[in-house]
Design a protein around this motif. Structure first.
Motif, short mmCIF file in Angstrom:
data_model
loop_
_atom_site.label_atom_id
_atom_site.label_comp_id
_atom_site.label_asym_id
_atom_site.label_seq_id
_atom_site.Cartn_x
_atom_site.Cartn_y
_atom_site.Cartn_z
N VAL B 222 -1.88 -4.45 -6.99
CA VAL B 222 -2.81 -5.53 -6.69
C VAL B 222 -2.78 -6.49 -7.88
O VAL B 222 -2.66 -6.06 -9.02
CB VAL B 222 -4.23 -4.98 -6.51
CG1 VAL B 222 -5.23 -6.11 -6.29
CG2 VAL B 222 -4.28 -4.00 -5.35
N SER B 231 -1.92 -8.77 -2.74
CA SER B 231 -1.07 -7.59 -2.77
C SER B 231 0.22 -7.93 -3.50
O SER B 231 0.80 -8.99 -3.26
CB SER B 231 -0.73 -7.15 -1.35
OG SER B 231 -1.88 -6.64 -0.74
N ASN B 249 0.82 -9.28 2.92
CA ASN B 249 -0.51 -8.85 3.34
C ASN B 249 -1.13 -9.98 4.14
O ASN B 249 -1.57 -10.98 3.59
CB ASN B 249 -1.37 -8.52 2.12
CG ASN B 249 -2.73 -7.98 2.51
OD1 ASN B 249 -3.27 -8.31 3.57
ND2 ASN B 249 -3.28 -7.13 1.66
N ARG B 470 -9.26 -2.78 -2.78
CA ARG B 470 -7.83 -2.88 -3.01
C ARG B 470 -7.35 -1.73 -3.90
O ARG B 470 -7.77 -1.63 -5.06
CB ARG B 470 -7.50 -4.22 -3.70
CG ARG B 470 -8.22 -5.42 -3.12
CD ARG B 470 -7.58 -5.94 -1.83
NE ARG B 470 -6.25 -6.36 -2.01
CZ ARG B 470 -5.20 -5.79 -1.39
NH1 ARG B 470 -5.39 -4.80 -0.57
NH2 ARG B 470 -4.00 -6.23 -1.60
#
Lengths: 413, 521
Positions: B222, B231, B249, B470
């Protein structure tokens, strides 16, 4: 034979509005506005069998009928005056000598399709034509022939002139649209076709100058009158621009169906210096070359297509016995390599490669295998790209080799 | 839903599908160069041409919409010949300098050539010689000869970055990519054009000639640059991170990310990374001895000093400053430790609009908020009933001796600036401990500093500004030799404050956060 498009060419001050009016000008548009519905106009043009004089020979009335009648966005007419096909110089005369004939054609076409704005896209090098058309439009505005309520009727039309900047590809209809919109002139992917979404995303008609110049006479005298001229399916006359090795080169208005022999030998006085004819290019540089044996082919759309070439823009180039076909082939390929917009791979790379190969052969550096290599490269360039510039290079290249192979073989090792 | 047949496979396509998008969803490969799923199609490379029944010519799969009953064939002789021809055409003016090209190994032109042509070129003429090594802007070097003019970069700048800095100029085979004369290609999204370039024409100055693509190992991660939380894929070799790329993403960043996120890489291999615990004899005396210690020895020394400073008051006189670059797991342990130990001096750094005076943001991927995990840490504190005091209040508490021991936890981004600004007050503390990735202020001005792993060296979770959790994993190892991971360092810190924490991994912490606090599920 009655002249239709070039009837005013020899008049004094032919380009002036008063001259045009004295010859019965602007009566056809008045007739349309006062007594014809738009659909009637399209019907009349369909009846005439008029086919586009720009290159493809598409039926004009049918082209107009493709545009949707109702549209939530403005519709446009783009007049293709980007006459760039080598060997073609006939629209120039209409633009310079009889601009009002074109303007009346534009008015009728716009009325028929429901268009309020038309653009005349003029080849950048045609400075005089640009000025002449520009002045003619000004005259029309002053007289109330353009703008709001033209000829006192409830119809509005504006016409603008736009100068090109020296690119052959802007004569391709979607390249022309891109250029008119202010972008880099390169053809668009189709669909959508311009009749559905063209200039400024509006339904757009694109017509050649000469095509539109026929329209006033068709309205005045009727579609049937026009279709009786020429041959069935290839009605009317057309402007032939003859260049190359002839005694009397120039622009001639002749009935469709005339043979190449008659045009070159009777009208144009035969090959220069009494030499023999080696061949001729019948419709602008991208039309495949024909040999002297094919001189009896009628120079109309269908006969030339059947003979493996095309009527194209009506630019006939005569080639005499002492000309070198490999040299002409090299020069032809150079042109397309120079004018390719370069977006499609086959055209960008292929046109240059073919030009290199032809030049190599012409300069005596070629090998025998190069001749067949050109044929294969050309076959990879045909029918593969967004527009037909790639084909326009490949088709004549193949014809040069197929019809004059011995000349190439004589130059290679 | 149009039903179509591609190579004999019945496919239920979507009404908005082109042949190419329907085929790729069905796992049928149609080679292409100019097509990119997130860009407007150009239909100009002509590589994706397929045969469609009832159509006399081959059609470009990228631009042809599907229609009911359409029958498509993607590998007939006609298609194969056309593909091989496109590849031959593309290569005639391509320098074929793969051995020295950064794209080699991940080059669509190279891959498609081996798959769909692999025959010797028949081109014996002189290639076009175009310009090489063009300095296009601060991030990119351009090689005109390698360019196949697919215009992906041009369309990316126009449609996605909405800053049309790139354009194709000239005509035919002389065509070339260009900026406005004299203008630099300096958009914050410029490096995406390197990713989407199907050849090695656009190369990243940051990656150029650093490593061959096939040596790189990829780890999904991330981006810590801002609160968007794109991402990413961290690509590394021999424990060196060579580049950070966007990972697809659709919910956050599509296939793209900003240049700042990619260039955050420089912090990972920075020269002042901490490699061992550092203990200072006397912080306030510049000539005092600084020594590197083992972890055990360092913890013992830190424990002794803490005890002598805090005396019987325990953690009441201890203050903690959290970095918004901490994972929720790391923040959880710290918050729990100081809450249970009874400290009320808990503060969180806010990176605001950017560190180092940087304050660019837009409505695409670069958030105004430059703290990658502020949302997550605030959420945790709220659930735990902890009220953060302002970082400035923490400094004045140190200045007025209400706080005698200070702990700075986490990477220095934003924290260094805070320290410099409030140095006078912060320096009044009797004892300063830093858990930091880089040996710079505050770590370099602390009594004790412990190496702390960056996000790419540890596992954890960030919560982005849209409350999306995330997850990231360690891509490389911390440069500190035999370093315990962040969780273990924090647990040992807890024990110095007499709080028992025995987590062995971030996963255990995360499970507790999920199960006991019902957060970030």
């Amino acid at each position: 034979m009655e002249l239709i498009v070039s009837k005013n060419f020899n008049k004094k001050d032919s380009y002036k509005l008063e001259t045009y009016l004295a010859g019965g000008g602007y009566e056809a548009i008045k007739k349309c506005l006062s007594s014809m519905k738009p659909a009637d106009v399209i019907e009349e043009v369909k009846k005439s069998g008029l086919r586009g004089r720009g290159g493809a020979g598409f039926p004009t009335g049918m082209k107009w009928s493709f545009v949707p009648k109702e549209s939530s966005v403005p519709k446009y007419l783009a007049v293709n005056a980007d006459e760039g096909e080598p060997g073609t110089f006939k629209d120039r005369l209409v633009l310079e000598l009889d601009p009002h004939l074109l303007l009346e054609g534009i008015m009728i076409a716009s009325y028929a399709v429901g268009i309020g704005t038309a653009y005349v896209y003029i080849r950048g090098e045609y400075k005089k034509a640009f000025d002449t058309v520009h002045d003619a439009i000004k005259e029309c505005y002053q007289k109330g022939f353009l703008g709001e309520n033209i000829f006192g009727k409830n119809y509005k039309l504006d016409i603008h002139v736009h100068a090109g900047a020296g690119a052959y590809i802007c004569g391709e209809e979607t390249g022309l649209i891109e250029s008119l919109e202010g972008r880099r002139g390169q053809p668009r992917l189709k669909p959508p076709f311009p009749a559905v979404s063209g200039l400024f995303m509006g339904p757009t008609v694109i017509n050649n100058v000469e095509t539109l110049a026929f329209v006033p006479s068709i309205i005045n005298k009727g579609g049937e009158w026009f279709s009786a001229i020429g041959t069935p399916k290839n009605s009317g006359t057309r402007l032939f621009g003859v260049s190359g090795s002839v005694e009397k080169p120039g622009v001639y208005e002749l009935e469709l169906g005339i043979t190449a022999r008659k045009l070159i030998y009777e009208i144009c006085g035969g090959v220069k210096g009494g030499k023999k004819l080696k061949g001729f290019i019948p419709g602008g540089l991208s039309a495949p070359i024909m040999t002297a044996e094919e001189l009896d082919t009628p120079l109309d759309f269908d006969s030339l297509a059947k003979a493996g070439s095309m009527a194209g823009s009506g630019g006939v180039i005569a080639i005499s016995e002492d000309a070198s076909i490999p040299k002409i082939a090299a020069r032809t390929a150079d042109f397309y390599a120079h004018e390719s917009c370069g977006q499609c791979t086959q055209c960008r790379e292929g046109t240059r490669w073919v030009s290199q190969l032809f030049n190599k052969i012409y300069q005596g550096r070629g090998k025998k295998k190069d001749i067949d290599l050109i044929l294969d490269v050309c076959s990879n360039m045909m029918g593969q790209t967004i527009c037909v510039l790639s084909d326009a290079c490949a088709m004549p290249s193949i014809a040069f080799i197929k019809k004059f192979r011995h000349e190439f073989e004589a130059l290679v090792k | 839903m149009p039903n179509i047949i591609i190579d004999g496979n019945q496919i239920e396509a979507m009404a908005t599908d082109t042949i190419l998008s329907a085929a790729s969803r069905a796992g049928i490969e149609i080679p292409h160069f100019c097509y990119h799923p997130e860009l407007q199609y150009a239909g100009s490379c002509r590589m994706c041409m397929v045969e469609v029944e009832k159509s006399p010519k081959l059609l470009t799969a990228c631009s042809t919409m599907v229609s009911e009953g359409m029958i498509v064939r993607t590998s007939t002789e006609k298609v194969k010949k056309a593909r091989a021809a496109v590849l031959e055409f593309l290569l005639i003016n391509h320098p074929l300098d793969c051995p020295i090209c950064d794209k080699a190994g991940e080059c669509p032109l190279q891959d498609n050539y081996y798959k769909y042509s692999a025959r010797e070129s028949r081109y014996e003429e002189e290639k076009w010689h175009k310009r090489k090594k063009i300095d296009l802007g601060p991030t990119i070097t351009h090689d005109e000869e390698r360019c196949i003019l697919c215009t992906r970069c041009v369309r990316f700048m126009q449609d996605i970055a909405r800053s049309p800095q790139l354009v194709v100029t000239r005509r035919g085979s002389k065509n070339t990519l260009s900026t406005y004369p004299g203008a630099a290609f300096d958009n914050p999204y410029s490096l995406n054009t390197v990713d989407i370039c199907p050849v090695g024409a656009l190369t990243s100055k940051d990656f150029r000639f650093k490593c061959r693509a096939w040596y790189l190992k990829s780890s999904r991660s991330v981006c810590p640059f801002c609160a968007t939380g794109c991402s990413t894929v961290i690509q590394h070799d021999q424990n060196v991170v060579h580049r950070i790329l966007p990972d697809k993403n659709e919910k956050i960043n599509g296939s793209f990310m900003c240049d700042y996120g990619r260039l955050f890489r420089k912090h990972i291999s920075s020269e002042n990374r901490m490699t061992a615990p550092v203990i200072k004899n006397n912080r306030k005396d510049a000539s005092s001895i600084t020594t590197e210690e083992s972890y055990d020895k360092a913890f013992t020394l830190i424990g002794e000093r803490l005890a002598s400073v805090l005396k019987n008051d325990g953690a009441k006189q201890a203050g903690i400053l959290l970095s918004p670059y901490l994972s929720v797991e790391e923040a959880y342990i710290i918050l729990k430790t100081f809450y249970e130990a009874g400290s009320s001096h808990i503060a969180l750094i806010d990176c605001g609009e950017g560190i180092d005076g940087f304050n660019f943001s837009d409505d695409y991927l670069i958030s105004k908020d430059k703290s990658p995990n502020k949302t997550g840490i605030l959420e945790l504190a709220k659930k735990m009933g902890i009220n953060f005091i302002k970082p400035e209040a923490l400094a004045s508490a140190a200045g007025t001796k209400k706080v005698r021991a200070l702990v700075f936890a986490g990477p220095p981004f934003g924290m260094s600036e805070y320290y410099e600004k409030n140095k006078a007050e912060l320096d009044s503390a009797d004892f300063i401990l830093s858990l930091c990735s880089h040996f710079q202020a505050p770590a370099s001005r602390s009594d004790a500093a412990m190496p702390f792993s960056l996000w790419c060296e540890s596992e954890g979770h960030f919560v982005n500004k849209r409350n999306m959790v995330r997850h990231y994993c360690a891509a490389v190892c911390s440069p500190a030799k035999d370093a315990p991971d962040n969780i273990q360092v924090l647990c040992r810190l807890a024990s110095l404050f007499k709080v028992k924490m025995d987590y062995r991994s971030p996963v255990e912490v995360y499970n507790d956060i999920k199960n006991q606090m019902h957060l970030f599920e």
